[in-house]
Design a protein around this motif. Sequence first.
Motif, PDB file in Angstrom:
ATOM      1  N   GLY A 229       0.791  -1.222   0.000  1.00 29.47           N
ATOM      2  CA  GLY A 229       0.000   0.000   0.000  1.00 29.47           C
ATOM      3  C   GLY A 229       0.821   1.269   0.000  1.00 29.47           C
ATOM      4  O   GLY A 229       0.324   2.352   0.343  1.00 29.47           O
ATOM      5  N   LYS A 230       2.095   1.174  -0.439  1.00 34.14           N
ATOM      6  CA  LYS A 230       2.973   2.342  -0.435  1.00 34.14           C
ATOM      7  C   LYS A 230       3.161   2.956  -1.819  1.00 34.14           C
ATOM      8  O   LYS A 230       3.821   3.979  -1.959  1.00 34.14           O
ATOM      9  N   GLY A 231       2.638   2.309  -2.835  1.00 39.02           N
ATOM     10  CA  GLY A 231       2.821   2.834  -4.187  1.00 39.02           C
ATOM     11  C   GLY A 231       4.230   2.614  -4.694  1.00 39.02           C
ATOM     12  O   GLY A 231       4.957   1.737  -4.234  1.00 39.02           O
ATOM     13  N   LYS A 232       4.643   3.455  -5.635  1.00 42.71           N
ATOM     14  CA  LYS A 232       5.964   3.302  -6.236  1.00 42.71           C
ATOM     15  C   LYS A 232       7.053   3.600  -5.211  1.00 42.71           C
ATOM     16  O   LYS A 232       6.973   4.581  -4.452  1.00 42.71           O
ATOM     17  N   VAL A 233       8.070   2.767  -5.198  1.00 39.35           N
ATOM     18  CA  VAL A 233       9.137   2.863  -4.203  1.00 39.35           C
ATOM     19  C   VAL A 233      10.225   3.827  -4.687  1.00 39.35           C
ATOM     20  O   VAL A 233      10.688   3.731  -5.833  1.00 39.35           O
ATOM     21  N   LEU A 234      10.628   4.734  -3.821  1.00 38.44           N
ATOM     22  CA  LEU A 234      11.756   5.613  -4.139  1.00 38.44           C
ATOM     23  C   LEU A 234      13.049   4.826  -4.008  1.00 38.44           C
ATOM     24  O   LEU A 234      13.255   4.112  -3.011  1.00 38.44           O
ATOM     25  N   LYS A 235      13.930   4.965  -4.999  1.00 39.50           N
ATOM     26  CA  LYS A 235      15.142   4.148  -5.044  1.00 39.50           C
ATOM     27  C   LYS A 235      16.376   5.030  -5.206  1.00 39.50           C
ATOM     28  O   LYS A 235      16.325   6.048  -5.896  1.00 39.50           O
ATOM     29  N   LEU A 236      17.461   4.588  -4.588  1.00 38.25           N
ATOM     30  CA  LEU A 236      18.746   5.257  -4.747  1.00 38.25           C
ATOM     31  C   LEU A 236      19.711   4.275  -5.403  1.00 38.25           C
ATOM     32  O   LEU A 236      20.156   3.318  -4.779  1.00 38.25           O
ATOM     33  N   ARG A 286       2.574 -19.664 -10.033  1.00 42.80           N
ATOM     34  CA  ARG A 286       1.895 -18.547  -9.399  1.00 42.80           C
ATOM     35  C   ARG A 286       2.627 -17.246  -9.699  1.00 42.80           C
ATOM     36  O   ARG A 286       3.839 -17.214  -9.811  1.00 42.80           O
ATOM     37  N   GLU A 287       1.858 -16.179  -9.804  1.00 36.52           N
ATOM     38  CA  GLU A 287       2.380 -14.853 -10.107  1.00 36.52           C
ATOM     39  C   GLU A 287       2.717 -14.135  -8.806  1.00 36.52           C
ATOM     40  O   GLU A 287       1.878 -14.010  -7.913  1.00 36.52           O
ATOM     41  N   ILE A 288       3.940 -13.655  -8.666  1.00 35.24           N
ATOM     42  CA  ILE A 288       4.370 -13.071  -7.402  1.00 35.24           C
ATOM     43  C   ILE A 288       3.556 -11.837  -7.030  1.00 35.24           C
ATOM     44  O   ILE A 288       3.245 -11.626  -5.848  1.00 35.24           O
ATOM     45  N   LYS A 289       3.188 -11.010  -7.991  1.00 31.93           N
ATOM     46  CA  LYS A 289       2.435  -9.806  -7.646  1.00 31.93           C
ATOM     47  C   LYS A 289       1.114 -10.156  -6.970  1.00 31.93           C
ATOM     48  O   LYS A 289       0.703  -9.506  -5.999  1.00 31.93           O
ATOM     49  N   GLU A 290       0.426 -11.186  -7.472  1.00 35.02           N
ATOM     50  CA  GLU A 290      -0.841 -11.598  -6.882  1.00 35.02           C
ATOM     51  C   GLU A 290      -0.624 -12.193  -5.497  1.00 35.02           C
ATOM     52  O   GLU A 290      -1.375 -11.918  -4.551  1.00 35.02           O
ATOM     53  N   ASP A 291       0.411 -13.016  -5.358  1.00 35.17           N
ATOM     54  CA  ASP A 291       0.674 -13.651  -4.067  1.00 35.17           C
ATOM     55  C   ASP A 291       1.087 -12.631  -3.015  1.00 35.17           C
ATOM     56  O   ASP A 291       0.745 -12.763  -1.838  1.00 35.17           O
ATOM     57  N   PHE A 296       0.395  -9.987   2.238  1.00 35.94           N
ATOM     58  CA  PHE A 296       0.376  -8.800   3.093  1.00 35.94           C
ATOM     59  C   PHE A 296      -1.022  -8.380   3.509  1.00 35.94           C
ATOM     60  O   PHE A 296      -1.204  -7.519   4.365  1.00 35.94           O
ATOM     61  N   ALA A 297      -2.048  -9.004   2.913  1.00 34.94           N
ATOM     62  CA  ALA A 297      -3.422  -8.738   3.331  1.00 34.94           C
ATOM     63  C   ALA A 297      -3.744  -9.471   4.616  1.00 34.94           C
ATOM     64  O   ALA A 297      -4.692  -9.117   5.329  1.00 34.94           O
ATOM     65  N   ASN A 298      -2.962 -10.521   4.916  1.00 33.60           N
ATOM     66  CA  ASN A 298      -3.232 -11.352   6.097  1.00 33.60           C
ATOM     67  C   ASN A 298      -2.527 -10.803   7.338  1.00 33.60           C
ATOM     68  O   ASN A 298      -1.563 -10.088   7.251  1.00 33.60           O
TER      69      ASN A 298
END
Length: 298
Positions: A229-236, A286-291, A296-298
């Motif tokens: 639920g954080k959206g796009k991650v800022l990366k360095l 299985r697709e990692i994005k779905e899993d 993290f919903a649990n």
Amino acid sequence: MKVFVTGGTGFVGQEVLKQLLAAGHEVRALVRAGSENKLPIHPQLDIRRGDATDPASLAGALTGCEAAIHLVGIIREIPAKGVTFEKLHVEATRNLLDAAKNQGARRYLHMSANGTRENAATPYHQSKWRGEELVRASGLDWSIFRPSLIFGAKGEFVHMLADLVRKLPVVPVFGDGQYRMSPVAVEDVAAGFVAALAKPESIGQSYCCCGPTSLTYDELLDAFGAALGKGKVLKLHQPLCLVKPLVNLLEGVPRFPITSGQLTMLLEGNVCDPKNWSETFGITPREIKEDLRAIFAN
């Protein structure tokens, strides 16, 4: 079928045991003393105390078993404690192969790693290759599995990246973050091992096990961000000309998060075509994005 399993207390091993028992197999699990409480109590599960690196502890351990599944492995050496790739990936494999041959377990399933090949660049993959060579020369009815990065709700990989994304306002990334990987679900990896027991056509075959899509490391971080639920991650992005000397200097420090070998493997990427594996064993990866969303919903 009665199946002997090493590495059953590990992340993958616990899922393999779960699926073996659910399929009705009898399981004898080799467990180091003190780790017994990591396994469930089950009428079809027999715990045998021992260590795959100690040939004496395997005496009689496989008697009555028709198959052996060897899952023991490490991703980082601790030479001061005798934990080395040579000992865990080569010597332990040799010990189990000898025990299987001498005690009548003809079917042998072996855990290797995607990217394992002759003349590999890292000690990890080199030792995995030497272990595979022992398997191929064993005369047993073998199958080899080479998973990509394995993910799951209880896996270190998921928790490590989730912690980075949760706790850091900006996540450091080695290099350009464009190296690709195809993470594979622990449930799918275990399903391949269990299905192989009933697939004689898989004897003498090696299978690369990957998820259905490949993601760059940057994209993978963004997938974690979305699931959390954080959206796009800022990366360095950190230049490799600075990172590599630092890793070489500090990799011997136990708490330092990465070794030079692990960095090399990360930059190589970790992708494959899962078609042969998935079609042979009837697995829809299985697709990692779905899993991740479910984890993290649990």
